[in-house]
Design an enzyme around this catalytic site. Structure first.
Site, PDB file in Angstrom:
ATOM      1  N   HIS A  79      -7.311 -21.862 -10.467  1.00 24.21           N
ATOM      2  CA  HIS A  79      -7.569 -23.156 -10.280  1.00 24.21           C
ATOM      3  C   HIS A  79      -8.523 -23.622  -8.865  1.00 24.21           C
ATOM      4  O   HIS A  79      -8.037 -22.952  -7.951  1.00 24.21           O
ATOM      5  CB  HIS A  79      -6.833 -24.133 -10.260  1.00 24.21           C
ATOM      6  N   MET A 114      -2.519 -16.957  -4.171  1.00 22.38           N
ATOM      7  CA  MET A 114      -3.762 -15.830  -4.178  1.00 22.38           C
ATOM      8  C   MET A 114      -4.942 -16.674  -3.231  1.00 22.38           C
ATOM      9  O   MET A 114      -5.483 -15.319  -2.713  1.00 22.38           O
ATOM     10  CB  MET A 114      -4.382 -16.556  -5.868  1.00 22.38           C
ATOM     11  N   GLU A 115      -4.574 -17.828  -2.997  1.00 24.12           N
ATOM     12  CA  GLU A 115      -5.334 -17.893  -1.577  1.00 24.12           C
ATOM     13  C   GLU A 115      -4.829 -17.242  -0.571  1.00 24.12           C
ATOM     14  O   GLU A 115      -5.858 -16.405   0.335  1.00 24.12           O
ATOM     15  CB  GLU A 115      -5.232 -19.618  -1.524  1.00 24.12           C
ATOM     16  N   ASP A 129     -15.779  -3.807   8.543  1.00 26.94           N
ATOM     17  CA  ASP A 129     -17.085  -4.665   8.381  1.00 26.94           C
ATOM     18  C   ASP A 129     -17.621  -4.324   9.800  1.00 26.94           C
ATOM     19  O   ASP A 129     -18.777  -3.470  10.357  1.00 26.94           O
ATOM     20  CB  ASP A 129     -17.353  -5.624   8.020  1.00 26.94           C
TER      21      ASP A 129
END
Length: 158
Positions: A79, A114-115, A129
């Site tokens: 969501h 999930m966030e 990176d």
């Protein structure tokens, strides 16, 4: 047919219907661990790595928060949520590993695991990176849920 929440009774993918759920305060903390080889750790000063692009850990924090806010765009059946807060903490442990903790909070009908997981993961990838020019021996070792509160049940990893 299945107890997976994202499958309907015929086995087709579906978004979970949260319309009948109760609004509660929900929180989740996830952790990513990043191993940094000595050639990267030698660049550490005052608890951070400074590059021409800026502070590695501070940029990773910003990237993680931005990613947590975009989780609904990244994970197909999540969501879209307007987070109340997202905090990322980055520390080195005694094994010279970077410990990234991401805590997301919301008052809503669905949780923010999930966030938190996406925030911690993207912070780890940002560190990779920004440091890969020094070494490709950087290893993102794990990402896991540490704790969640609110909703049906709470969870806390031992």
């Amino acid at each position: 047919m299945s107890e997976f929440s994202h499958l309907d009774n015929t086995g087709k993918a579906t978004m979970v219907d949260v319309s009948e759920k109760t609004i509660t305060r929900r929180s989740a903390t996830a952790r990513s661990m990043v191993y940094l080889p000595n050639e990267v750790l030698k660049q550490l000063t005052n608890g951070d790595l400074q590059t021409k692009k800026g502070s590695v850990f501070q940029i990773a924090i910003i990237a993680g928060i931005m990613a947590a806010k975009k989780t609904g765009d990244l994970i197909p059946l999540c969501h879209p949520l307007g987070l109340d807060n997202c905090k990322i903490d980055i520390q080195l442990n005694d094994d010279q590993e970077v410990v990234i903790d991401c805590t997301a909070t919301i008052t809503a009908k669905t949780g923010v695991e999930m966030e938190a997981l996406v925030g911690a993961s993207i912070a780890a990838l940002t560190i990779y990176d920004m440091c890969k020019a020094l070494s490709h021996d950087i290893v993102i070792k794990e990402t896991k849920l540490i704790e969640k509160t609110g909703g049906k049940r709470d969870f806390k990893r031992a």
